[in-house]
Write a protein that holds these residues in place. Structure first.
Motif, PDB file in Angstrom:
ATOM      1  N   TYR A 167       0.823  -1.181   0.000  1.00 51.35           N
ATOM      2  CA  TYR A 167       0.000   0.000   0.000  1.00 51.35           C
ATOM      3  C   TYR A 167       0.871   1.250   0.000  1.00 51.35           C
ATOM      4  O   TYR A 167       0.713   2.149  -0.822  1.00 51.35           O
TER       5      TYR A 167
ATOM      6  N   GLY B 197       2.878   2.077  -3.209  1.00 53.86           N
ATOM      7  CA  GLY B 197       2.142   2.441  -4.419  1.00 53.86           C
ATOM      8  C   GLY B 197       1.601   1.272  -5.219  1.00 53.86           C
ATOM      9  O   GLY B 197       0.888   1.480  -6.196  1.00 53.86           O
TER      10      GLY B 197
ATOM     11  N   SER C 191      -0.683  -0.926  -4.468  1.00 50.43           N
ATOM     12  CA  SER C 191      -2.133  -1.027  -4.391  1.00 50.43           C
ATOM     13  C   SER C 191      -2.791   0.012  -5.287  1.00 50.43           C
ATOM     14  O   SER C 191      -3.734  -0.296  -6.016  1.00 50.43           O
ATOM     15  N   SER C 192      -2.262   1.234  -5.235  1.00 45.82           N
ATOM     16  CA  SER C 192      -2.843   2.285  -6.075  1.00 45.82           C
ATOM     17  C   SER C 192      -2.658   1.961  -7.540  1.00 45.82           C
ATOM     18  O   SER C 192      -3.553   2.173  -8.351  1.00 45.82           O
TER      19      SER C 192
ATOM     20  N   ALA D 177       3.668   0.653 -10.981  1.00 43.39           N
ATOM     21  CA  ALA D 177       3.773   1.555  -9.837  1.00 43.39           C
ATOM     22  C   ALA D 177       5.023   1.238  -9.025  1.00 43.39           C
ATOM     23  O   ALA D 177       5.757   2.138  -8.606  1.00 43.39           O
TER      24      ALA D 177
ATOM     25  N   THR E 192       8.132   3.667  -8.270  1.00 44.08           N
ATOM     26  CA  THR E 192       8.508   4.005  -6.897  1.00 44.08           C
ATOM     27  C   THR E 192      10.000   3.771  -6.687  1.00 44.08           C
ATOM     28  O   THR E 192      10.702   4.639  -6.154  1.00 44.08           O
TER      29      THR E 192
ATOM     30  N   GLY F 130       6.888   6.266  -2.827  1.00 38.90           N
ATOM     31  CA  GLY F 130       5.643   5.509  -2.933  1.00 38.90           C
ATOM     32  C   GLY F 130       4.434   6.413  -2.805  1.00 38.90           C
ATOM     33  O   GLY F 130       3.440   6.262  -3.514  1.00 38.90           O
TER      34      GLY F 130
ATOM     35  N   SER G 159       1.668   6.802  -5.521  1.00 37.68           N
ATOM     36  CA  SER G 159       0.279   6.555  -5.118  1.00 37.68           C
ATOM     37  C   SER G 159      -0.611   7.721  -5.505  1.00 37.68           C
ATOM     38  O   SER G 159      -1.710   7.544  -6.033  1.00 37.68           O
TER      39      SER G 159
ATOM     40  N   SER H 293      -3.620   7.479  -8.042  1.00 38.12           N
ATOM     41  CA  SER H 293      -4.966   7.791  -7.571  1.00 38.12           C
ATOM     42  C   SER H 293      -5.585   8.900  -8.398  1.00 38.12           C
ATOM     43  O   SER H 293      -6.770   8.868  -8.713  1.00 38.12           O
TER      44      SER H 293
ATOM     45  N   SER I 235      -8.143  -1.777  -2.695  1.00 35.67           N
ATOM     46  CA  SER I 235      -6.873  -1.696  -1.977  1.00 35.67           C
ATOM     47  C   SER I 235      -7.119  -1.579  -0.483  1.00 35.67           C
ATOM     48  O   SER I 235      -7.609  -0.579   0.011  1.00 35.67           O
TER      49      SER I 235
ATOM     50  N   SER J 133      -1.125   7.830   4.552  1.00 39.30           N
ATOM     51  CA  SER J 133      -1.467   6.850   3.549  1.00 39.30           C
ATOM     52  C   SER J 133      -2.884   7.047   3.033  1.00 39.30           C
ATOM     53  O   SER J 133      -3.239   6.530   2.007  1.00 39.30           O
TER      54      SER J 133
ATOM     55  N   PRO K 143      -4.086   9.248  -0.878  1.00 37.37           N
ATOM     56  CA  PRO K 143      -4.623   8.869  -2.184  1.00 37.37           C
ATOM     57  C   PRO K 143      -6.136   8.706  -2.151  1.00 37.37           C
ATOM     58  O   PRO K 143      -6.828   9.085  -3.073  1.00 37.37           O
TER      59      PRO K 143
END
Lengths: 329, 326, 260
Positions: A90, A93, A95-96, A125, A129, A148, A152, A156, A253, B2, B5
């Motif tokens: 996560y 990055g 997950s994004s 991603a 990163t 990251g 992200s 996003s 995510s 976190s 995003p």
């Protein structure tokens, strides 16, 4: 020993989590239904209520277990390979990126499979990163997390752009839930995807965990032990991207599972990856089963995206991890 | 850090104005000063001065506002429509065809101002925001009157605790007063049609299925869906949720096993899509309503509180009466 | 020179700058040699190449007649081990776990450590004199203790060629003598040892040969007493050097004073 105990806890978690839900079905009826589908006896439930157990709860609980396991293993691997205790799919990055890949497929109708798109997004991603982190100079944990964060934010933003351009009516609502991480849509196909990922990527990772120990003292030390550092690093990272991508494609995510659980498991069994990885998987599974059970039952009959639950638990722990690293900045 | 995003993602979605008022709801139960003769209206907590001269350049956002004006014979005052939910009923087709469309979704402030409106009439309170058509106070400072369907007020004290036809009729009266026209003909027609609806006596339960696949979005206990279901004699399985519309869960639906499913038909999420989803999912395929195809459908544009609510109820009552439960 | 370490024409460029420039050097099998030279001479970089953890831009490194970069990695890691100058970890591994990492090149990917592995790890711990630390968390050790643990890990690889970058750093005098003595013993048992050393008196006391590096090139190489002359030392280090005889061991002893 710890492993055996945790495996039993996992089994019990699955068994009990499926007895919890908005409808009044007794645990005995739930298990009767499951046994019936496993070929043992008749279901004690009507066709419909049997569907609640077999079509809704069980696939959802199993998906939660697989996703939790996959994310925890991914986190542990990334922490080892980047020598960064703050690494997780996560924060770095993945997950994004996976979300972006998945949303692009869902909304733009690009003709590739959802998990594949999520995997490609995650890989892209992750590559960005690491590239960004290394262009800042020596790769440090903080730099990697910052890179990251930037990746992200970019992923996003592009995801939001895709949604902005394509969403009609109120279809955004479900996508929003999915971006926040939700297992509400987990049915048997989700179980298949998640378990296939565990089998294809998770299991080989867990079995070869010993190699990760060799990274404990850094790349040079690993190379001196006969490890092909680059190939190993990218193989593991690609495997985690595959794992994360598959999980994101079924659950959106879900944050912090990959970050905090490996730390908790290290306190239990120490840092050796041969034990750490499988146990992280088991503990991750247990954790997400209960987080999702809370998400679907606390505000019954409405439900919360499980990503909110994991973030509420995980963010403070992340803060504690950060303060423990204060001296190193 | 976190969650950033996510905040970004949510932010953009809010920015396009899709969010917020999805759960449209009904009129103030305390119509503070809303008689046709008063010179100000308390509209969702905003004081609206009834203009001395009837508005001539109106922008309508959402179908409910457009249709309200068409129903009052005021279609010629509309200089632009935005965020329309679907086609208007047949009797207004000709009038609606001439209306210029400003935006398929919430228009931006500049788009709105470029049309030089003297009144903006919105179906959702959230349509009036800085990243939407503009805040109500900003627009007021420019001399533009703003009006929101009272059924859609979100503030405590303004959101109807349980929507009734009185709330809808109040809106008809308020809008008529703003335009200095009579509401009598329309109200008479509405009351007459409402009185003619036959309540179903079979004691059937129903799900009002608006959208969503993994998380179903359903008509809940206090809004237009509840009002319509009450009117035609259906028992809403989501009545206990104190909201207009709400995210629900499949397990509760299966557990309730409704006799009938009300399907909202929208171009982006048709009734047929929803039927396919219900039948394709093994968990819902065995619902009585699904197995026996006991569906009744309502167009999305008619599913929100407004001048079409009575006719939607009448139409659904007819469909319901035609369903044979054996 | 067969059997020993034989590097020829090594070039290493870092960020466009030639750090190691055409180095040829040899270390005879079963000897203990020192790599000396001022800071920035390229000692660490050269050692990384000799340990085959970094590819040079040009040149070859042979040991026992085999081109090291031509060997499969695991096989190579069973021949050469390398002790870095500073190594640290965030993982709370026990000392025994760390030493066991040295067995990595001897194990298969999916297999568990064998009984042999355990015995060899125990012997390495014994040899490096870290037995009292065996169950300690490596992140809690002092720099000197950690250095010895890293040496034990290198020994667990059972190398025939052992390369060390400043192994006496962080160590107190007794520990320095004990580590250097251990390296000497290893050399006598047949292991070829090359260590970068700062302290020239350790080199003169323990090493058969020295390789003197300056500006990325080999300035001189040969038997310790033949190479470490006052003239050479003052040229290489820019100080006045006097070479005495150690009153007890009879080996050369170097003393320094500033140039006039």
């Amino acid at each position: 020993m710890t492993g055996a105990v945790l495996a039993v806890v996992l089994l019990l978690s699955v068994t009990f989590a499926i007895t919890i839900g908005p409808s009044n079905i007794t645990p005995v009826e739930v298990w009767g239904s499951v046994l019936h589908h496993l070929g043992l006896g008749d279901s004690p439930l009507s066709l419909l209520r049997d569907g609640i157990v077999w079509q809704l709860r069980l696939p959802r609980v199993l998906t939660a277990a697989a996703v939790g396991a996959g994310l925890a293993v991914s986190g542990a691997v990334m922490q080892a390979i980047t020598r960064n205790p703050l690494a997780d799919p996560y924060l770095l990055g993945l997950s994004s990126g996976a979300s972006l890949g998945a949303v692009a497929v869902l909304l733009l109708g690009i003709a590739i499979l959802l998990p594949v798109a999520a995997f490609l997004g995650a890989m892209l991603a992750l590559g960005l990163t690491l590239l960004l982190a290394s262009s800042l100079g020596r790769i440090t944990p903080s730099r990697t997390v910052l890179a990251g964060l930037a990746v992200s934010a970019l992923a996003s933003a592009i995801t939001s752009l895709v949604i902005f351009w394509t969403v009609t009516g109120d279809s955004y609502r479900e996508i929003l839930n999915w971006l926040l991480g939700s297992l509400a849509g987990a049915r048997w196909p989700a179980v298949e995807i998640a378990f296939a990922a565990i089998l294809l990527a998770g299991l080989p990772i867990m079995l070869s965990g010993r190699i990760l120990d060799a990274f404990a003292f850094g790349d040079t030390s690993a190379a001196a032990l006969g490890i092909n550092v680059n190939r190993t690093r990218w193989t593991f990272l690609a495997a985690t991207a595959l794992l994360t991508g598959a999980m994101v494609s079924v659950s959106g995510s879900i944050g912090f599972v990959g970050l905090i659980l490996p730390h908790a498991v290290r306190l239990l069994v120490g840092p050796r990856h041969r034990a750490l990885l499988p146990l992280s998987a088991v503990v991750g599974a247990i954790f997400l089963i209960w987080a999702d059970t809370a998400a679907r039952s606390v505000f019954e009959p409405r439900e919360l995206p499980v990503g909110i639950v994991t973030a509420i638990i995980g963010a403070p722990i992340f803060a504690i991890l950060l303060t423990r690293r204060r001296s190193e900045a | 850090m976190s969650s950033l995003p996510r905040i970004l993602a949510v932010g953009v979605i809010v920015a396009i104005g899709l969010s917020g008022c999805a759960t449209t709801s009904a009129t103030s139960t305390t119509p503070s000063s809303a008689t046709p003769t008063s010179t100000t209206l308390d509209n969702c907590g905003t004081t609206v001065r009834v203009p001395a001269v009837a508005p001539k350049r109106v922008i309508t956002i959402k179908s409910t506002s457009t249709e309200m004006l068409l129903a009052l014979g005021l279609g010629d005052r509309i200089v632009g429509t935005a965020f329309q939910d679907g086609p208007v009923p047949a009797q207004w087709k000709a009038a609606a065809a001439k209306l210029p469309t400003l935006s398929p979704q919430v228009p931006s402030q500049e788009v709105v101002l470029a049309s030089e409106p003297d009144l903006i009439y919105a179906g959702w309170e959230s349509n009036f925001s800085a990243d939407g058509a503009g805040t109500r106070s900003d627009l007021a400072a420019l001399g533009i009157t703003t009006y929101v369907s009272p059924a859609a007020c979100k503030e405590v004290g303004y959101q109807p605790t349980r929507l009734s036809f009185a709330n809808i009729f109040q809106e008809i009266g308020e809008v008529a007063s703003i335009f200095h026209v009579s509401d009598t003909t329309l109200l008479t027609a509405q009351r007459k049609q409402l009185a003619g609806i036959q309540k179903d006596k079979r004691g059937l339960t129903a799900l009002w299925y608006s959208s969503g696949s993994s998380t179903p979005y359903v008509g809940a206990g206090i809004g237009a869906p509840q009002l319509v279901m009450d009117t035609i004699g259906l028992k809403n399985i989501a009545a206990s949720v104190k909201d207009t519309w709400a995210s629900f869960n499949w397990e509760s639906i299966i557990n309730a096993n409704p006799d009938v499913i009300v399907l909202v038909d929208a171009s982006w999420n048709t009734a047929a899509t929803k039927i396919g989803m219900l039948e394709g999912n093994p968990a819902t395929a065995n619902l009585d309503a699904v197995k026996n195809h006991r569906y009744i459908t309502v167009p999305f544009a008619a599913s929100e509180a407004g001048v079409r609510t009575v006719s939607a109820a009448a139409d659904l009552a007819t469909q319901l009466a035609a369903l044979n439960l054996t | 020179m067969s059997g020993g370490l034989d590097a020829s024409r090594i070039d290493v460029r870092i960020d466009g700058r030639l750090i190691v420039d055409g180095v040829d050097c040899t270390v005879a099998p079963g000897t203990f040699s020192a790599l000396i030279g001022p800071n920035g001479a390229g000692k660490s970089t050269l050692l990384r190449v000799l340990a085959a953890v970094e590819r040079p831009e040009r040149g070859s490194v042979e040991f026992g007649g085999d081109e090291l970069f031509g060997l499969p990695r695991r096989q190579r890691a069973r021949v050469v081990s390398f002790v870095e100058q500073d190594s640290s970890t965030e993982l709370s591994l026990t000392v025994r776990d760390v030493v066991a990492l040295g067995r990595t090149p001897h194990q298969r990917l999916f297999s568990d450590p064998s009984a042999d592995d355990d015995v060899i790890v125990a012997m390495a711990i014994e040899a490096a004199k870290v037995g009292s630390l065996a169950e300690r968390d490596v992140t809690t050790l002092s720099g000197g203790e950690r250095q010895r643990v890293m040496l034990a890990k290198a020994l667990a690889q059972q190398p025939r060629l052992l390369l060390l970058d400043e192994p006496s750093n962080h160590l107190d005098i007794a520990a320095q003598l004990s580590v250097l003595g251990l390296l000497r013993t290893l050399a006598e048992s047949g292991v070829t040892v090359l260590a970068a050393l700062h302290d020239l008196n350790l080199a003169t006391a323990y090493c058969d040969h020295v390789i003197v590096l300056r500006g990325g090139r080999v300035f001189a190489a040969g038997a310790t007493s033949a190479v470490l002359t006052p003239a050479l030392l003052s040229q290489v280090y820019g100080v006045r050097a006097t070479v005495l005889e150690h009153p007890r061991t009879g080996r050369p002893l170097v003393a320094f004073s500033p140039l006039d």
